[in-house]
Design a protein around this motif. Structure first.
Motif, PDB file in Angstrom:
ATOM      1  N   LEU A  24      18.224  -6.502  -7.501  1.00 15.90           N
ATOM      2  CA  LEU A  24      18.934  -7.597  -7.083  1.00 15.90           C
ATOM      3  C   LEU A  24      19.484  -8.232  -8.514  1.00 15.90           C
ATOM      4  O   LEU A  24      18.629  -8.652  -9.339  1.00 15.90           O
ATOM      5  CB  LEU A  24      18.409  -8.631  -6.168  1.00 15.90           C
ATOM      6  CG  LEU A  24      19.088 -10.146  -5.901  1.00 15.90           C
ATOM      7  CD1 LEU A  24      19.884  -9.539  -4.609  1.00 15.90           C
ATOM      8  CD2 LEU A  24      18.050 -11.091  -5.196  1.00 15.90           C
ATOM      9  N   THR A  47      25.691 -16.245  -3.793  1.00 16.61           N
ATOM     10  CA  THR A  47      26.672 -15.885  -2.749  1.00 16.61           C
ATOM     11  C   THR A  47      26.125 -15.373  -1.461  1.00 16.61           C
ATOM     12  O   THR A  47      24.790 -15.220  -1.224  1.00 16.61           O
ATOM     13  CB  THR A  47      27.721 -14.984  -3.281  1.00 16.61           C
ATOM     14  OG1 THR A  47      27.136 -13.586  -3.172  1.00 16.61           O
ATOM     15  CG2 THR A  47      28.389 -15.374  -4.417  1.00 16.61           C
ATOM     16  N   ALA A  48      26.918 -15.624  -0.512  1.00 13.16           N
ATOM     17  CA  ALA A  48      26.411 -14.822   0.867  1.00 13.16           C
ATOM     18  C   ALA A  48      26.060 -13.490   0.840  1.00 13.16           C
ATOM     19  O   ALA A  48      25.028 -13.327   1.477  1.00 13.16           O
ATOM     20  CB  ALA A  48      27.406 -15.207   1.936  1.00 13.16           C
ATOM     21  N   ASN A  49      26.764 -12.687   0.118  1.00 11.75           N
ATOM     22  CA  ASN A  49      26.487 -11.550  -0.341  1.00 11.75           C
ATOM     23  C   ASN A  49      25.115 -11.082  -0.918  1.00 11.75           C
ATOM     24  O   ASN A  49      24.462 -10.188  -0.539  1.00 11.75           O
ATOM     25  CB  ASN A  49      27.619 -10.609  -0.919  1.00 11.75           C
ATOM     26  CG  ASN A  49      27.567  -9.140  -1.085  1.00 11.75           C
ATOM     27  OD1 ASN A  49      26.964  -8.537  -0.190  1.00 11.75           O
ATOM     28  ND2 ASN A  49      27.664  -8.892  -2.185  1.00 11.75           N
ATOM     29  N   THR A  50      24.889 -11.962  -1.760  1.00 12.63           N
ATOM     30  CA  THR A  50      23.542 -11.938  -2.646  1.00 12.63           C
ATOM     31  C   THR A  50      22.340 -12.100  -1.579  1.00 12.63           C
ATOM     32  O   THR A  50      21.441 -11.495  -1.793  1.00 12.63           O
ATOM     33  CB  THR A  50      23.417 -12.972  -3.673  1.00 12.63           C
ATOM     34  OG1 THR A  50      24.601 -12.830  -4.623  1.00 12.63           O
ATOM     35  CG2 THR A  50      22.279 -12.688  -4.624  1.00 12.63           C
ATOM     36  N   GLU A  94      22.447 -11.767   1.729  1.00  7.94           N
ATOM     37  CA  GLU A  94      22.297 -10.410   2.380  1.00  7.94           C
ATOM     38  C   GLU A  94      21.485  -9.390   1.774  1.00  7.94           C
ATOM     39  O   GLU A  94      20.905  -8.826   2.480  1.00  7.94           O
ATOM     40  CB  GLU A  94      23.830 -10.303   2.847  1.00  7.94           C
ATOM     41  CG  GLU A  94      23.763  -9.165   4.033  1.00  7.94           C
ATOM     42  CD  GLU A  94      23.089  -9.581   5.348  1.00  7.94           C
ATOM     43  OE1 GLU A  94      22.814  -8.397   6.098  1.00  7.94           O
ATOM     44  OE2 GLU A  94      22.926 -10.772   5.737  1.00  7.94           O
ATOM     45  N   GLN A  95      21.973  -9.194   0.651  1.00  7.41           N
ATOM     46  CA  GLN A  95      21.552  -7.880  -0.294  1.00  7.41           C
ATOM     47  C   GLN A  95      19.944  -8.219  -0.357  1.00  7.41           C
ATOM     48  O   GLN A  95      19.061  -7.114  -0.047  1.00  7.41           O
ATOM     49  CB  GLN A  95      22.036  -7.913  -1.396  1.00  7.41           C
ATOM     50  CG  GLN A  95      23.398  -7.202  -1.477  1.00  7.41           C
ATOM     51  CD  GLN A  95      24.062  -7.224  -2.890  1.00  7.41           C
ATOM     52  OE1 GLN A  95      23.655  -8.014  -3.831  1.00  7.41           O
ATOM     53  NE2 GLN A  95      24.615  -6.058  -3.359  1.00  7.41           N
ATOM     54  N   ASP A 110      18.028 -10.068   1.704  1.00  2.84           N
ATOM     55  CA  ASP A 110      17.275 -10.016   3.021  1.00  2.84           C
ATOM     56  C   ASP A 110      17.159  -8.583   3.451  1.00  2.84           C
ATOM     57  O   ASP A 110      16.353  -8.320   4.040  1.00  2.84           O
ATOM     58  CB  ASP A 110      18.232 -10.844   3.816  1.00  2.84           C
ATOM     59  CG  ASP A 110      17.666 -11.048   5.201  1.00  2.84           C
ATOM     60  OD1 ASP A 110      16.456 -11.485   5.339  1.00  2.84           O
ATOM     61  OD2 ASP A 110      18.193 -10.603   6.398  1.00  2.84           O
ATOM     62  N   GLN A 111      18.155  -7.689   3.278  1.00  3.51           N
ATOM     63  CA  GLN A 111      18.144  -6.405   3.454  1.00  3.51           C
ATOM     64  C   GLN A 111      16.943  -5.554   2.850  1.00  3.51           C
ATOM     65  O   GLN A 111      16.285  -4.783   3.326  1.00  3.51           O
ATOM     66  CB  GLN A 111      19.481  -5.684   3.588  1.00  3.51           C
ATOM     67  CG  GLN A 111      20.464  -6.134   4.548  1.00  3.51           C
ATOM     68  CD  GLN A 111      21.853  -5.437   4.638  1.00  3.51           C
ATOM     69  OE1 GLN A 111      21.894  -4.614   3.291  1.00  3.51           O
ATOM     70  NE2 GLN A 111      22.789  -5.829   5.334  1.00  3.51           N
ATOM     71  N   THR A 139      16.038 -16.514   2.581  1.00  7.22           N
ATOM     72  CA  THR A 139      15.765 -15.251   3.023  1.00  7.22           C
ATOM     73  C   THR A 139      14.111 -15.394   3.660  1.00  7.22           C
ATOM     74  O   THR A 139      13.792 -14.479   4.413  1.00  7.22           O
ATOM     75  CB  THR A 139      15.563 -14.378   1.963  1.00  7.22           C
ATOM     76  OG1 THR A 139      14.908 -14.735   1.001  1.00  7.22           O
ATOM     77  CG2 THR A 139      16.909 -13.859   1.571  1.00  7.22           C
TER      78      THR A 139
END
Length: 101
Positions: free
Chosen positions: A21, A29-32, A34-35, A37-38, A69
């Motif tokens: 990461l 960001t929202a993408n960060t 989400e990454q 979290d996944q 997260t």
């Protein structure tokens, strides 16, 4: 909340990990989120890095990402952050934090 023994186990495991990461100029960001979290769902233990020459403080970034997260910040060293989140209910843990094996 992690005990000091559990943190020690996770820190030793984290030494071998490469950061997957990256927080750059764009910040969190929202993408960060989400990454991360996944990655936590798949691995439980994730190393991240805040790139140099950004305005983002590593400790603040770590706490914001952990809060977003539901993870624990295991360690912050320099620009590296180690996150841990136990598996969701019903899934067996990939990481043994008992210290017995």
């Amino acid at each position: 909340m992690l005990t000091s023994k559990q943190r020690s186990i996770l820190r030793s495991m984290g030494n071998e990990l490469e950061p997957i990461l990256i927080v750059g100029k764009g910040g969190i960001t929202a993408n960060t989120i989400e990454q991360l979290d996944q990655a936590l769902s798949a691995r439980e233990l994730v190393k991240g890095r805040v790139l140099p020459h950004t305005e983002w403080d590593t400790r603040e970034t770590a706490s914001e990402l952990a809060e977003a997260t539901g993870a624990d910040v295991v360690q912050v060293i320099g620009r590296n952050i180690l996150f841990y989140r136990p598996p969701e209910t019903g899934r067996s843990p990939r990481i043994d934090l008992s210290g017995e094996g």
